[in-house]
Design a protein around this motif. Sequence first.
Motif, mmCIF file in Angstrom:
data_model
loop_
_atom_site.group_PDB
_atom_site.id
_atom_site.type_symbol
_atom_site.label_atom_id
_atom_site.label_comp_id
_atom_site.label_asym_id
_atom_site.label_seq_id
_atom_site.Cartn_x
_atom_site.Cartn_y
_atom_site.Cartn_z
ATOM 1 N N ALA A 135 -15.924 -82.654 12.535
ATOM 2 C CA ALA A 135 -16.960 -81.793 11.946
ATOM 3 C C ALA A 135 -16.394 -80.965 10.799
ATOM 4 C CB ALA A 135 -17.544 -80.879 13.019
ATOM 5 N N ARG A 136 -15.207 -80.403 10.989
ATOM 6 C CA ARG A 136 -14.580 -79.607 9.924
ATOM 7 C C ARG A 136 -14.274 -80.473 8.701
ATOM 8 N NH1 ARG A 136 -11.600 -77.221 13.725
ATOM 9 N NH2 ARG A 136 -12.308 -75.145 14.147
ATOM 10 N N ARG A 137 -13.727 -81.651 8.963
ATOM 11 C CA ARG A 137 -13.330 -82.515 7.852
ATOM 12 C C ARG A 137 -14.543 -83.035 7.072
ATOM 13 N NH1 ARG A 137 -8.423 -85.842 8.766
ATOM 14 N NH2 ARG A 137 -7.609 -83.829 8.213
ATOM 15 N N LEU A 138 -15.580 -83.474 7.775
ATOM 16 C CA LEU A 138 -16.739 -84.048 7.091
ATOM 17 C C LEU A 138 -17.686 -83.011 6.508
ATOM 18 C CD1 LEU A 138 -17.933 -87.048 9.299
ATOM 19 C CD2 LEU A 138 -16.861 -87.126 7.064
ATOM 20 N N TYR A 139 -17.941 -81.955 7.287
ATOM 21 C CA TYR A 139 -19.008 -81.031 6.916
ATOM 22 C C TYR A 139 -18.540 -79.608 6.638
ATOM 23 C CZ TYR A 139 -21.442 -84.975 8.935
ATOM 24 O OH TYR A 139 -21.870 -86.231 9.225
ATOM 25 N N GLY A 140 -17.261 -79.316 6.921
ATOM 26 C CA GLY A 140 -16.755 -77.972 6.689
ATOM 27 C C GLY A 140 -17.254 -76.952 7.691
ATOM 28 N N ASP A 141 -17.872 -77.415 8.781
ATOM 29 C CA ASP A 141 -18.471 -76.500 9.757
ATOM 30 C C ASP A 141 -18.520 -77.187 11.127
ATOM 31 O OD1 ASP A 141 -20.127 -74.870 11.323
ATOM 32 O OD2 ASP A 141 -21.601 -74.576 9.739
ATOM 33 N N VAL A 142 -17.831 -76.610 12.088
ATOM 34 C CA VAL A 142 -17.786 -77.166 13.450
ATOM 35 C C VAL A 142 -19.182 -77.267 14.058
ATOM 36 C CG1 VAL A 142 -17.001 -76.663 15.806
ATOM 37 C CG2 VAL A 142 -15.446 -76.386 13.893
ATOM 38 N N GLY A 143 -20.043 -76.321 13.741
ATOM 39 C CA GLY A 143 -21.368 -76.275 14.336
ATOM 40 C C GLY A 143 -22.346 -77.305 13.829
ATOM 41 N N LEU A 144 -21.944 -78.115 12.857
ATOM 42 C CA LEU A 144 -22.860 -79.129 12.320
ATOM 43 C C LEU A 144 -22.735 -80.483 13.003
ATOM 44 C CD1 LEU A 144 -22.833 -78.396 8.486
ATOM 45 C CD2 LEU A 144 -24.557 -77.786 10.195
ATOM 46 N N ARG A 145 -21.918 -80.563 14.035
ATOM 47 C CA ARG A 145 -21.767 -81.836 14.741
ATOM 48 C C ARG A 145 -21.986 -81.624 16.226
ATOM 49 N NH1 ARG A 145 -18.389 -85.370 17.324
ATOM 50 N NH2 ARG A 145 -18.589 -87.527 16.658
ATOM 51 N N ALA A 146 -22.918 -82.387 16.796
ATOM 52 C CA ALA A 146 -23.147 -82.322 18.240
ATOM 53 C C ALA A 146 -21.963 -82.978 18.947
ATOM 54 C CB ALA A 146 -24.440 -83.051 18.601
ATOM 55 N N MET A 147 -21.515 -82.360 20.014
ATOM 56 C CA MET A 147 -20.400 -82.919 20.783
ATOM 57 C C MET A 147 -20.553 -82.535 22.246
ATOM 58 S SD MET A 147 -17.475 -80.538 19.033
ATOM 59 C CE MET A 147 -18.221 -80.327 17.423
#
Length: 182
Positions: free
Chosen positions: A115-127
């Motif tokens: 999420a950090r690498r792709l979107y710069g924000d951990v909260g933008l990826r469901a996990m």
Amino acid sequence: MSYSFSKELQVLIAATAPSEHETHGKKICSLITGQLDWVALLKSAVGHNVVPLLNARLQALGSDFVPAPILATLERSAALIRERAFVLDGELQRISESLHQQGITFVPLKGPILARRLYGDVGLRAMRDIDFLVPETHHNQVINALQGMGYQPPASLTKSQTRCVQEFQGQVCMVHEEGRIA
């Protein structure tokens, strides 16, 4: 070979492009003008685990383009997913510190790192969980370290089933006593 995607799926594809792509807003605007099945779009976002990304992209466009009830629904769902992502990110940090202190080499996979690498924000990826690779020679050390942090194999698996999963799938699933998963 040519593929034809529904308008709703095209919106999802545009919304999930990595953050360095500047064209998502324009592309999404062009797709959502006119007829769009908003309920199908929401269902598809849930099914593909991209609710936070869709929410971020559509919130940026605002209610001039997106019906307010859709924005509100996305915001509520994304907030829950974001909260879970931050909990898992914190747990990954805790596990990382523990393993580093013990000299155990590991590589985090997917989840917060992606999420950090792709979107710069951990909260933008469901996990749902935390995945990481460790050298086979460190498996027992990692299991012991995780057990020391309150993790155990899932209660739904017998010891024999846990060994089979580890032996044949090369993985160990552990659940924290407080419900966290690694």
